[in-house]
Scaffold this motif. Structure first.
Motif, PDB file in Angstrom:
ATOM      1  N   SER A 189       0.825  -1.199   0.000  1.00 53.85           N
ATOM      2  CA  SER A 189       0.000   0.000   0.000  1.00 53.85           C
ATOM      3  C   SER A 189       0.856   1.243   0.000  1.00 53.85           C
ATOM      4  CB  SER A 189      -0.874   0.005   1.246  1.00 53.85           C
ATOM      5  OG  SER A 189      -0.046   0.135   2.378  1.00 53.85           O
ATOM      6  N   LEU A 190       0.126   2.356  -0.094  1.00 52.93           N
ATOM      7  CA  LEU A 190       0.768   3.644   0.029  1.00 52.93           C
ATOM      8  C   LEU A 190       1.500   3.740   1.365  1.00 52.93           C
ATOM      9  CD1 LEU A 190       1.196   6.504  -1.000  1.00 52.93           C
ATOM     10  CD2 LEU A 190      -1.016   7.124  -0.018  1.00 52.93           C
ATOM     11  N   GLU A 191       0.872   3.172   2.407  1.00 50.90           N
ATOM     12  CA  GLU A 191       1.498   3.218   3.725  1.00 50.90           C
ATOM     13  C   GLU A 191       2.847   2.499   3.716  1.00 50.90           C
ATOM     14  OE1 GLU A 191      -0.352   3.391   7.343  1.00 50.90           O
ATOM     15  OE2 GLU A 191      -1.279   5.151   6.454  1.00 50.90           O
ATOM     16  N   ASP A 192       2.908   1.390   2.989  1.00 50.29           N
ATOM     17  CA  ASP A 192       4.188   0.673   2.906  1.00 50.29           C
ATOM     18  C   ASP A 192       5.237   1.549   2.235  1.00 50.29           C
ATOM     19  OD1 ASP A 192       3.207  -1.547   4.162  1.00 50.29           O
ATOM     20  OD2 ASP A 192       2.645  -2.566   2.313  1.00 50.29           O
ATOM     21  N   ALA A 193       4.802   2.238   1.174  1.00 55.04           N
ATOM     22  CA  ALA A 193       5.725   3.118   0.459  1.00 55.04           C
ATOM     23  C   ALA A 193       6.197   4.241   1.389  1.00 55.04           C
ATOM     24  CB  ALA A 193       5.046   3.692  -0.777  1.00 55.04           C
ATOM     25  N   LEU A 194       5.242   4.789   2.156  1.00 55.08           N
ATOM     26  CA  LEU A 194       5.602   5.857   3.086  1.00 55.08           C
ATOM     27  C   LEU A 194       6.580   5.354   4.147  1.00 55.08           C
ATOM     28  CD1 LEU A 194       2.186   7.679   3.680  1.00 55.08           C
ATOM     29  CD2 LEU A 194       4.202   8.596   2.539  1.00 55.08           C
ATOM     30  N   LEU A 195       6.329   4.145   4.608  1.00 54.10           N
ATOM     31  CA  LEU A 195       7.202   3.582   5.635  1.00 54.10           C
ATOM     32  C   LEU A 195       8.633   3.426   5.105  1.00 54.10           C
ATOM     33  CD1 LEU A 195       7.556   2.399   8.451  1.00 54.10           C
ATOM     34  CD2 LEU A 195       6.749   0.200   7.577  1.00 54.10           C
ATOM     35  N   ASP A 196       8.729   2.928   3.886  1.00 53.24           N
ATOM     36  CA  ASP A 196      10.059   2.826   3.265  1.00 53.24           C
ATOM     37  C   ASP A 196      10.724   4.197   3.225  1.00 53.24           C
ATOM     38  OD1 ASP A 196       9.920   0.164   2.867  1.00 53.24           O
ATOM     39  OD2 ASP A 196       9.323   0.283   0.748  1.00 53.24           O
ATOM     40  N   GLY A 197       9.939   5.191   2.804  1.00 51.82           N
ATOM     41  CA  GLY A 197      10.457   6.553   2.722  1.00 51.82           C
ATOM     42  C   GLY A 197      10.945   7.053   4.078  1.00 51.82           C
ATOM     43  N   LEU A 198      10.132   6.817   5.097  1.00 55.75           N
ATOM     44  CA  LEU A 198      10.500   7.268   6.442  1.00 55.75           C
ATOM     45  C   LEU A 198      11.813   6.642   6.875  1.00 55.75           C
ATOM     46  CD1 LEU A 198       7.298   7.154   8.676  1.00 55.75           C
ATOM     47  CD2 LEU A 198       8.251   9.039   7.373  1.00 55.75           C
ATOM     48  N   LEU A 239      10.671   4.949  15.264  1.00 50.21           N
ATOM     49  CA  LEU A 239      10.654   4.334  13.941  1.00 50.21           C
ATOM     50  C   LEU A 239      11.617   3.147  13.843  1.00 50.21           C
ATOM     51  CD1 LEU A 239       9.127   4.890  11.365  1.00 50.21           C
ATOM     52  CD2 LEU A 239      11.026   6.314  10.594  1.00 50.21           C
ATOM     53  N   GLY A 240      12.794   3.328  14.453  1.00 44.65           N
ATOM     54  CA  GLY A 240      13.802   2.269  14.393  1.00 44.65           C
ATOM     55  C   GLY A 240      13.336   0.968  15.029  1.00 44.65           C
ATOM     56  N   SER A 241      12.457   1.090  16.020  1.00 41.10           N
ATOM     57  CA  SER A 241      12.021  -0.135  16.692  1.00 41.10           C
ATOM     58  C   SER A 241      10.647  -0.608  16.200  1.00 41.10           C
ATOM     59  CB  SER A 241      11.996   0.077  18.209  1.00 41.10           C
ATOM     60  OG  SER A 241      11.175   1.180  18.511  1.00 41.10           O
ATOM     61  N   PHE A 242      10.059   0.108  15.248  1.00 40.65           N
ATOM     62  CA  PHE A 242       8.766  -0.324  14.699  1.00 40.65           C
ATOM     63  C   PHE A 242       8.995  -1.540  13.796  1.00 40.65           C
ATOM     64  CE2 PHE A 242       5.651   0.139  11.097  1.00 40.65           C
ATOM     65  CZ  PHE A 242       4.550  -0.326  11.800  1.00 40.65           C
ATOM     66  N   GLU A 243       8.361  -2.644  14.164  1.00 39.84           N
ATOM     67  CA  GLU A 243       8.641  -3.897  13.453  1.00 39.84           C
ATOM     68  C   GLU A 243       7.660  -4.189  12.330  1.00 39.84           C
ATOM     69  OE1 GLU A 243       8.591  -6.718  16.593  1.00 39.84           O
ATOM     70  OE2 GLU A 243      10.557  -6.121  17.367  1.00 39.84           O
ATOM     71  N   GLY A 244       6.658  -3.375  12.205  1.00 44.47           N
ATOM     72  CA  GLY A 244       5.692  -3.613  11.142  1.00 44.47           C
ATOM     73  C   GLY A 244       4.717  -4.748  11.456  1.00 44.47           C
ATOM     74  N   ASP A 289      13.350  10.126   4.111  1.00 43.54           N
ATOM     75  CA  ASP A 289      12.731  10.974   3.091  1.00 43.54           C
ATOM     76  C   ASP A 289      11.761  11.962   3.757  1.00 43.54           C
ATOM     77  OD1 ASP A 289      11.208  12.089   1.105  1.00 43.54           O
ATOM     78  OD2 ASP A 289      10.716  10.199   0.111  1.00 43.54           O
ATOM     79  N   GLU A 290      12.164  13.241   3.750  1.00 45.79           N
ATOM     80  CA  GLU A 290      11.344  14.254   4.428  1.00 45.79           C
ATOM     81  C   GLU A 290       9.981  14.437   3.793  1.00 45.79           C
ATOM     82  OE1 GLU A 290      12.915  18.227   5.497  1.00 45.79           O
ATOM     83  OE2 GLU A 290      14.842  17.174   5.456  1.00 45.79           O
ATOM     84  N   VAL A 291       9.929  14.282   2.468  1.00 46.02           N
ATOM     85  CA  VAL A 291       8.647  14.449   1.782  1.00 46.02           C
ATOM     86  C   VAL A 291       7.658  13.384   2.259  1.00 46.02           C
ATOM     87  CG1 VAL A 291       7.485  14.476  -0.455  1.00 46.02           C
ATOM     88  CG2 VAL A 291       9.740  15.519  -0.211  1.00 46.02           C
ATOM     89  N   ALA A 292       8.178  12.177   2.435  1.00 46.95           N
ATOM     90  CA  ALA A 292       7.319  11.091   2.931  1.00 46.95           C
ATOM     91  C   ALA A 292       6.811  11.434   4.334  1.00 46.95           C
ATOM     92  CB  ALA A 292       8.090   9.773   2.950  1.00 46.95           C
TER      93      ALA A 292
END
Lengths: 225, 93
Positions: free
Chosen positions: A23-32, A80-85, A36-39
């Motif tokens: 999803s878009l959320e997955d893409a945003l997560l990758d960006g984060l 974010l670093g510890s967010f495991e998805g 990626d500041e825009v994300a």
């Protein structure tokens, strides 16, 4: 709105067997994760309005709600670093928000009226009783007007959406939070009950009353035209 | 009267009752008997199907309300924090 994919993960969701879509959320997560500041900005813009509405359910003023939302985003950056998805990004963010809002110290005061809000008028009818004939028939004497048959561009006109927005904003906090999460964010009822600490029945009453009021506002608006 | 009640046409299982149970109906949380009563009512009622459609349409329209872009106080500081959190360690010295 882009936000129509089913919410992923979490026990409640998994039990319903919904697959987690790319999803878009997955893409945003990758960006984060890449920094990626825009994300990050896009994520802030996307979720902040709903987060404020939800925070207002726990805290008494917009100023405090804004603080809670800021703290939540800080928590997101730091965590974010510890967010495991294991849950979706959105579920994780909103869980942080709810914890922060509760921890802001006024949660106790807000939680009680919320539950009572559902119970208090649970028996109240959805629609003004005067719009129905009395016994023995009980049919509509003043049926719903035909606004649902209006052309799409009337329904989606800025003025109509503004009426809907005002109606949503004037809902009591509990109805507003449930309507936001269920009907706008499309959380499941299990998720909402868990997040807000509501019983299934109480949640349904709040949702019902919210939907009913927003529908009435639309009807009144087109009646007056 | 009893026969009418069985097929869902009991007067008070009519419009008022159906309208009150629209959310339970859409949530699938009515008992099978009550669900059947509502469905039966919707088949014969000239007005309630419209009400049910309007509730669904209300939800759909509410999703179209543009999220207000509100200037979150501290947004710039958040972006700084985000930038810092991704700065390679050697830059921090």
């Amino acid at each position: 709105m882009v936000d129509d994919m089913p919410m992923a993960d979490d026990e409640a969701i998994e039990s319903q067997g919904q697959p987690r879509p790319a999803s878009l959320e997955d893409a945003l997560l990758d960006g984060l994760r890449r920094g990626d500041e825009v994300a990050f900005e896009s994520l802030i813009d996307r979720h902040t309005p709903a987060m404020l509405r939800l925070a207002l359910f726990y805290v008494p003023s917009l100023a405090i709600a804004e603080e809670v939302v800021q703290e939540t985003w800080l928590g997101v950056v730091r965590g974010l670093g510890s967010f495991e998805g294991r849950s979706s990004l959105r579920t994780w963010i909103f869980r942080i928000l709810i914890n922060k809002a509760k921890a802001s110290g006024v949660a106790e005061r807000r939680t009680l009226p919320l539950a009572a809000e559902g119970d208090g008028d649970a028996e109240a009818p959805s629609v003004d009783p005067s719009r129905f004939r009395g016994p023995p028939r009980g049919y509509w004497s003043s049926p719903p007007n035909y606004w649902d048959e209006l052309p799409e561009d009337r329904l989606l006109a800025g003025e109509t959406l503004a009426v809907i927005q005002r109606a949503m904003e004037s809902l009591p906090a509990g109805q507003q939070a449930v309507f936001e999460l269920r009907d706008l964010q499309q959380w499941t009822s299990a998720e909402v009950c868990k997040a807000l600490g509501l019983s299934e029945g109480n949640q349904r009453v709040l949702l019902h009353r919210a939907r009913t009021r927003v529908r009435s506002a639309i009807e009144e608006y087109f009646d007056a035209r | 009267m009893k026969a009418l009640a069985l097929v869902g046409l009991h007067p008070w299982r009519t419009c008022r009752k159906s309208v009150d149970s629209v959310t339970e109906f859409l949530e699938g949380s009515l008992s099978p008997e009550d669900r059947t009563r509502v469905l039966t009512h919707l088949k014969v009622c000239p007005d309630c199907p419209r009400y049910f459609r309007q509730i669904e349409l209300t939800i759909r329209l509410a999703r179209e309300v543009p999220a207000e872009t509100l200037p979150l106080p501290g947004r710039a500081a958040l972006l700084d924090e985000f930038r810092d959190s991704h700065r390679p360690p050697d830059e921090e010295i």
